[in-house]
Write a protein that holds these residues in place. Structure first.
Motif, PDB file in Angstrom:
ATOM      1  N   GLY A 207       0.842  -1.195   0.000  1.00  0.00           N
ATOM      2  CA  GLY A 207       0.000   0.000   0.000  1.00  0.00           C
ATOM      3  C   GLY A 207       0.871   1.236   0.000  1.00  0.00           C
ATOM      4  N   SER A 208       0.335   2.337  -0.471  1.00  0.00           N
ATOM      5  CA  SER A 208       1.118   3.561  -0.595  1.00  0.00           C
ATOM      6  C   SER A 208       1.309   4.266   0.743  1.00  0.00           C
ATOM      7  CB  SER A 208       0.443   4.510  -1.585  1.00  0.00           C
ATOM      8  OG  SER A 208       1.116   5.745  -1.642  1.00  0.00           O
ATOM      9  N   ARG A 209       0.221   4.481   1.490  1.00  0.00           N
ATOM     10  CA  ARG A 209       0.303   5.298   2.700  1.00  0.00           C
ATOM     11  C   ARG A 209       1.214   4.675   3.745  1.00  0.00           C
ATOM     12  NH1 ARG A 209      -0.436  10.516   3.047  1.00  0.00           N
ATOM     13  NH2 ARG A 209      -1.802  10.090   1.269  1.00  0.00           N
ATOM     14  N   SER A 210       1.351   3.363   3.737  1.00  0.00           N
ATOM     15  CA  SER A 210       2.186   2.665   4.731  1.00  0.00           C
ATOM     16  C   SER A 210       3.628   2.514   4.274  1.00  0.00           C
ATOM     17  CB  SER A 210       1.592   1.284   5.026  1.00  0.00           C
ATOM     18  OG  SER A 210       1.411   0.547   3.823  1.00  0.00           O
ATOM     19  N   THR A 211       4.004   3.154   3.164  1.00  0.00           N
ATOM     20  CA  THR A 211       5.348   2.987   2.600  1.00  0.00           C
ATOM     21  C   THR A 211       6.468   3.212   3.624  1.00  0.00           C
ATOM     22  OG1 THR A 211       4.635   3.542   0.357  1.00  0.00           O
ATOM     23  CG2 THR A 211       6.965   3.870   0.868  1.00  0.00           C
ATOM     24  N   PRO A 212       6.463   4.294   4.414  1.00  0.00           N
ATOM     25  CA  PRO A 212       7.570   4.479   5.357  1.00  0.00           C
ATOM     26  C   PRO A 212       7.710   3.320   6.343  1.00  0.00           C
ATOM     27  CG  PRO A 212       6.322   6.517   5.124  1.00  0.00           C
ATOM     28  CD  PRO A 212       5.521   5.444   4.436  1.00  0.00           C
ATOM     29  N   LEU A 213       6.582   2.795   6.817  1.00  0.00           N
ATOM     30  CA  LEU A 213       6.639   1.694   7.778  1.00  0.00           C
ATOM     31  C   LEU A 213       7.171   0.423   7.125  1.00  0.00           C
ATOM     32  CD1 LEU A 213       3.169   2.259   9.507  1.00  0.00           C
ATOM     33  CD2 LEU A 213       5.425   2.877  10.411  1.00  0.00           C
ATOM     34  N   THR A 214       6.685   0.110   5.938  1.00  0.00           N
ATOM     35  CA  THR A 214       7.125  -1.109   5.254  1.00  0.00           C
ATOM     36  C   THR A 214       8.604  -1.041   4.901  1.00  0.00           C
ATOM     37  OG1 THR A 214       4.898  -1.431   4.347  1.00  0.00           O
ATOM     38  CG2 THR A 214       6.705  -2.589   3.268  1.00  0.00           C
TER      39      THR A 214
ATOM     40  N   ARG B 120       1.125 -19.273  18.324  1.00  0.00           N
ATOM     41  CA  ARG B 120       2.118 -20.357  18.446  1.00  0.00           C
ATOM     42  C   ARG B 120       3.322 -19.931  19.267  1.00  0.00           C
ATOM     43  NH1 ARG B 120       4.447 -24.015  19.700  1.00  0.00           N
ATOM     44  NH2 ARG B 120       5.079 -25.918  18.585  1.00  0.00           N
ATOM     45  N   THR B 121       3.757 -18.674  19.127  1.00  0.00           N
ATOM     46  CA  THR B 121       4.979 -18.228  19.791  1.00  0.00           C
ATOM     47  C   THR B 121       4.729 -17.564  21.133  1.00  0.00           C
ATOM     48  OG1 THR B 121       4.936 -16.044  18.730  1.00  0.00           O
ATOM     49  CG2 THR B 121       6.055 -17.833  17.545  1.00  0.00           C
ATOM     50  N   GLY B 122       3.506 -17.026  21.336  1.00  0.00           N
ATOM     51  CA  GLY B 122       3.221 -16.270  22.549  1.00  0.00           C
ATOM     52  C   GLY B 122       3.748 -14.848  22.514  1.00  0.00           C
ATOM     53  N   ARG B 123       4.318 -14.431  21.377  1.00  0.00           N
ATOM     54  CA  ARG B 123       4.860 -13.080  21.232  1.00  0.00           C
ATOM     55  C   ARG B 123       4.120 -12.346  20.123  1.00  0.00           C
ATOM     56  NH1 ARG B 123       9.702 -11.928  23.424  1.00  0.00           N
ATOM     57  NH2 ARG B 123       8.788  -9.831  23.329  1.00  0.00           N
ATOM     58  N   VAL B 124       4.029 -11.033  20.264  1.00  0.00           N
ATOM     59  CA  VAL B 124       3.287 -10.226  19.304  1.00  0.00           C
ATOM     60  C   VAL B 124       3.970 -10.228  17.937  1.00  0.00           C
ATOM     61  CG1 VAL B 124       4.455  -8.064  19.897  1.00  0.00           C
ATOM     62  CG2 VAL B 124       2.127  -8.012  18.997  1.00  0.00           C
ATOM     63  N   THR B 125       3.155 -10.327  16.880  1.00  0.00           N
ATOM     64  CA  THR B 125       3.624 -10.157  15.513  1.00  0.00           C
ATOM     65  C   THR B 125       2.874  -8.966  14.925  1.00  0.00           C
ATOM     66  OG1 THR B 125       4.027 -12.531  15.231  1.00  0.00           O
ATOM     67  CG2 THR B 125       3.838 -11.213  13.235  1.00  0.00           C
ATOM     68  N   PRO B 126       3.519  -7.805  14.777  1.00  0.00           N
ATOM     69  CA  PRO B 126       2.813  -6.611  14.303  1.00  0.00           C
ATOM     70  C   PRO B 126       2.353  -6.727  12.854  1.00  0.00           C
ATOM     71  CG  PRO B 126       4.840  -6.022  15.443  1.00  0.00           C
ATOM     72  CD  PRO B 126       4.891  -7.495  15.194  1.00  0.00           C
ATOM     73  N   LEU B 127       1.330  -5.950  12.547  1.00  0.00           N
ATOM     74  CA  LEU B 127       0.761  -5.852  11.212  1.00  0.00           C
ATOM     75  C   LEU B 127       0.971  -4.445  10.672  1.00  0.00           C
ATOM     76  CD1 LEU B 127      -2.532  -7.595  12.203  1.00  0.00           C
ATOM     77  CD2 LEU B 127      -1.152  -8.393  10.284  1.00  0.00           C
ATOM     78  N   ILE B 128       1.218  -4.332   9.373  1.00  0.00           N
ATOM     79  CA  ILE B 128       1.363  -3.034   8.726  1.00  0.00           C
ATOM     80  C   ILE B 128       0.452  -2.999   7.511  1.00  0.00           C
ATOM     81  CG2 ILE B 128       2.923  -1.501   7.477  1.00  0.00           C
ATOM     82  CD1 ILE B 128       5.232  -2.633   9.118  1.00  0.00           C
ATOM     83  N   CYS B 129      -0.405  -1.972   7.451  1.00  0.00           N
ATOM     84  CA  CYS B 129      -1.268  -1.836   6.274  1.00  0.00           C
ATOM     85  C   CYS B 129      -1.466  -0.370   5.939  1.00  0.00           C
ATOM     86  CB  CYS B 129      -2.615  -2.515   6.487  1.00  0.00           C
ATOM     87  SG  CYS B 129      -3.755  -1.618   7.566  1.00  0.00           S
ATOM     88  N   THR B 130      -2.011  -0.125   4.758  1.00  0.00           N
ATOM     89  CA  THR B 130      -2.307   1.223   4.301  1.00  0.00           C
ATOM     90  C   THR B 130      -3.653   1.669   4.871  1.00  0.00           C
ATOM     91  OG1 THR B 130      -2.329   2.625   2.325  1.00  0.00           O
ATOM     92  CG2 THR B 130      -3.477   0.500   2.170  1.00  0.00           C
TER      93      THR B 130
ATOM     94  N   LEU C  98      -0.713  -1.824  13.091  1.00  0.00           N
ATOM     95  CA  LEU C  98      -0.145  -0.529  12.718  1.00  0.00           C
ATOM     96  C   LEU C  98      -0.835  -0.096  11.432  1.00  0.00           C
ATOM     97  CD1 LEU C  98       3.630  -1.346  13.321  1.00  0.00           C
ATOM     98  CD2 LEU C  98       2.238   0.216  14.697  1.00  0.00           C
ATOM     99  N   THR C  99      -1.818   0.780  11.552  1.00  0.00           N
ATOM    100  CA  THR C  99      -2.605   1.192  10.396  1.00  0.00           C
ATOM    101  C   THR C  99      -2.188   2.582   9.955  1.00  0.00           C
ATOM    102  OG1 THR C  99      -4.362   2.038  11.849  1.00  0.00           O
ATOM    103  CG2 THR C  99      -4.559  -0.227  11.098  1.00  0.00           C
ATOM    104  N   ALA C 100      -1.643   2.675   8.752  1.00  0.00           N
ATOM    105  CA  ALA C 100      -1.290   3.996   8.211  1.00  0.00           C
ATOM    106  C   ALA C 100      -2.569   4.776   7.923  1.00  0.00           C
ATOM    107  CB  ALA C 100      -0.455   3.837   6.951  1.00  0.00           C
ATOM    108  N   ASP C 101      -2.488   6.097   8.034  1.00  0.00           N
ATOM    109  CA  ASP C 101      -3.676   6.929   7.865  1.00  0.00           C
ATOM    110  C   ASP C 101      -3.293   8.226   7.146  1.00  0.00           C
ATOM    111  OD1 ASP C 101      -6.275   7.780   8.009  1.00  0.00           O
ATOM    112  OD2 ASP C 101      -6.366   7.893  10.204  1.00  0.00           O
ATOM    113  N   ARG C 102      -4.293   8.856   6.554  1.00  0.00           N
ATOM    114  CA  ARG C 102      -4.103  10.175   5.979  1.00  0.00           C
ATOM    115  C   ARG C 102      -3.864  11.189   7.102  1.00  0.00           C
ATOM    116  NH1 ARG C 102      -5.428  10.837   0.524  1.00  0.00           N
ATOM    117  NH2 ARG C 102      -5.268   8.792  -0.459  1.00  0.00           N
ATOM    118  N   PRO C 103      -3.239  12.303   6.821  1.00  0.00           N
ATOM    119  CA  PRO C 103      -3.012  13.316   7.864  1.00  0.00           C
ATOM    120  C   PRO C 103      -4.337  13.883   8.356  1.00  0.00           C
ATOM    121  CG  PRO C 103      -2.406  14.157   5.691  1.00  0.00           C
ATOM    122  CD  PRO C 103      -2.653  12.689   5.526  1.00  0.00           C
TER     123      PRO C 103
END
Length: 640
Positions: free
Chosen positions: A31-38, A68-78, A103-108
């Motif tokens: 996705g475009s808006r999430s580019t810096p995070l990705t 399975r691991t018991g540890r957080v796996t973050p998500l990144i999307c636009t 982690l949801t990217a958003d418009r300003p």
């Protein structure tokens, strides 16, 4: 400074803080808006990025890995609908207490409520399903803003993995430029190193405490357990990272209590079953009537239809029950416990209520493994009735004999035997698993068949499922996520509707490099609806509930490069496989087991399609339930 603009600086700091908090993988969708995070995630040497095209599958993949691991796996999307597609998995994570970070990217902010393209209201998008939410400020290249960002990220991860673990949500507004394009003067040269590089370890190091009773309360509980003549330890589906089998085994020995272990409890399978009194076939012989209650047959829930209608004489009921984990899969067990009138101690580390029969008498706020270990040292030896544990162990053996056709009680009054049913497929799969193995089972009938027909074994099997809100969506993706978090061989048992529902989740086999053996039980529609009273109403039963589709899954295997094998276990197809229904059933089960073994011996992923007849399978389950009643209680019931 190396950051070409403030977005890059901001995203690098955020991702760096995730790694400092112990995160080793993220799941990102394009996705475009999430580019810096990705870009920041992809550029970090200590982080693995799983790329998922579909956000719903991505969220379930992260859910499975965290389970399975018991540890957080973050998500990144636009921004926009991408974030909304996380919602089903967020709901499951909330109810199943799986650590998840969206982690949801958003418009300003100035573009919100403006009609700007791909702009939606993402403020508190997941409502009360998340444990922590924050709309991050816009990226800023100053010391205080970056310290605030790092503190928020550290707090979010710690909350997701805390005593009341579950999903958290950080909304991340970003302005253009989204790419690492140099913007002169955007990042000052004199920015403190601590702001850009953080600290040695998490910016805020959270020390989690384990909730437990005080000494006086603990001794009082130990006295209650020690004084009980007939006690039970009931373990429902476990929260990640699971319940320690050794602690529960120690308490079982100290008290003399049997352990009724849900297949998803982490206690039904493993080496501890050699010495622990683990009971697994209870769903076949318990009911509310058995406890002297009014019973629940004829209710509207799919679990109600095969409850026995008559009470059994001579069956001893518990006077105390210690409950660990979530509500058990078996409704028969839940109804039975509610009608016994026993004192029920519900153990929950978050102090939440997880007992929908409202029969529990005590809520113990404690971490279950530590509580069991401490109680085992205080009880000092159970004083219960000597025949109490024997009653459960013998009854389990009797039920197992019926399920394996090794008991005369399995035959009906006219001497007829029972053919193959879908529970036989679960038994065959479980018996063919390598050791160790991760087994993921779908909701609807697979998890119920695992519960009733696959008893305790010493094999090192980690059985998992989505029992938080018990949906059939995202099953494939969750299983593959779980497989990404372990070196165990992964097997998924899934129904045809659930496989169709999340068929695009199979993209992760190649994109995320996860090998899996998928056993698809194809009964051409929603087989579980045969358990409901609506089965007798035609129409609308077939077209609106069972919904036959006529699909075969070989093309799906070809699409994703999976090895494929088909086993036709329907009655007509087995007609020449033996002289009796029992022989034909064994032949089909042997075929399933052999196919699973071959799949695990060969490289790559495989799809094994097992064609069954839903109505025939359900009728066989009913007859087997009646057979268990005859064998255990010496009586015929109306359960068939």
């Amino acid at each position: 400074m190396t950051a070409p603009n403030r977005n890059v600086l901001w995203a690098n700091a955020l991702v760096d803080e995730l790694v400092a908090a112990g995160v080793d993988a993220v799941v990102a969708s394009p996705g475009s808006r999430s580019t810096p995070l990705t870009v920041a995630a992809a550029g970090h040497d200590e982080l693995r990025v799983f790329s998922q095209l579909d956000e719903r599958s991505a969220a379930y993949f992260a859910l499975g890995r965290a389970r399975r691991t018991g540890r957080v796996t973050p998500l990144i999307c636009t921004s926009g609908t991408a974030a909304a597609n996380y919602h089903p998995a967020v709901m499951e994570a909330s109810e199943a207490r799986v650590p998840l970070l969206a982690l949801t990217a958003d418009r300003p902010p100035e573009l919100r409520d403006s009609g700007a393209n791909q702009t939606a209201d993402q403020e508190k998008l997941y409502g009360d399903a998340v444990r922590f939410y924050k709309d991050l400020p816009e990226p800023a290249a100053n010391d205080r803003a970056l310290r605030s960002l790092r503190t928020t990220v550290a707090r979010a991860v710690a909350t997701a993995e805390g005593a009341d673990q579950g999903p958290v949500h950080l909304n991340v507004p970003l302005k253009k430029p989204l790419e690492p394009t140099p913007v002169p003067g955007d990042v000052p040269d004199d920015l403190p190193d601590a702001a850009e590089r953080g600290r040695d370890g998490p910016y805020v190091d959270v020390t989690h405490g384990a909730p437990e009773p005080g000494d006086d309360e603990l001794r009082a509980l130990a006295t209650e357990l020690g004084d009980a003549d007939r006690g039970l330890i009931v373990a429902g589906p476990a929260d990640p990272p699971g319940i320690d089998p050794e602690s529960v085994t120690a308490l079982a020995h100290a008290t003399g209590f049997p352990v009724l272990a849900d297949p998803l409890s982490g206690l039904r399978y493993g080496g501890h079953t050699r010495v622990a009194p683990v009971i697994g076939s209870y769903d076949a012989y318990l009911s509310a009537d058995l406890a002297g209650g009014e019973g629940a047959s004829g209710g509207e829930d799919a679990d109600d239809a095969d409850l026995p209608d008559e009470a059994s004489e001579g069956w001893a009921d518990p006077d105390l029950v210690l409950r660990l984990g979530a509500s058990p899969t078996s409704k028969r067990l839940r109804k039975y416990l509610a009608e016994t009138g026993a004192d029920q101690y519900q153990v929950d580390p978050a102090g939440r209520w997880r007992e929908a029969e409202f029969a529990a008498t005590d809520l113990v706020v404690a971490e279950p493994s530590r509580l069991c270990a401490r109680l085992s040292r205080l009880v000092g030896g159970g004083s219960g009735e000597p025949d109490w544990r024997a009653q459960w162990e013998e009854t389990d053996r009797v039920a197992e004999a019926v399920h394996t056709r090794e008991s005369d009680a399995v035959r009906d009054g006219d001497g007829s035997e029972h053919g193959f049913h879908e529970g036989d497929a679960l038994r065959a799969v479980a018996g063919a698993l390598p050791d160790p193995a991760t087994l993921f089972v779908s909701n609807s009938m697979p998890v119920r068949d695992l519960d009733r027909f696959v008893g305790p074994t010493t094999a090192n099997v980690t059985a998992l499922g989505n029992r938080g809100v018990s949906g059939i969506d995202g099953i494939v993706s969750t299983a593959l996520g779980a497989g990404s978090g372990t070196t165990d061989d992964l097997t998924l048992v899934v129904g045809d509707i659930a496989l169709y529902h999340d068929s695009n989740g199979l993209l992760a086999v190649d994109r995320c490099d996860v090998d899996v053996t998928v056993v698809a039980v194809n009964n051409d529609g929603g087989g579980i609806f045969h358990k409901l009273p609506i089965e007798s109403f035609e129409p609308p039963f077939t077209e609106s509930f069972k919904t036959p589709h006529g699909m075969e899954f070989e093309p799906l295997a070809d699409l994703h490069g999976l090895g494929y094998e088909r086993i036709d276990a329907r009655p007509d197809a087995l007609a020449d496989r033996g002289e009796s229904p029992a022989e034909r059933a064994q032949a089909a089960a042997d075929d399933v087991a052999a196919a699973v073994s071959r799949a695990h011996e060969e490289d790559g992923s495989h799809l094994i399609e097992v064609d069954t007849d839903a109505e025939s399978s359900h009728r066989t389950r009913e007859r087997l339930a009646a057979a268990v009643e005859r064998a255990v209680h010496g009586e015929e019931t109306d359960s068939a």
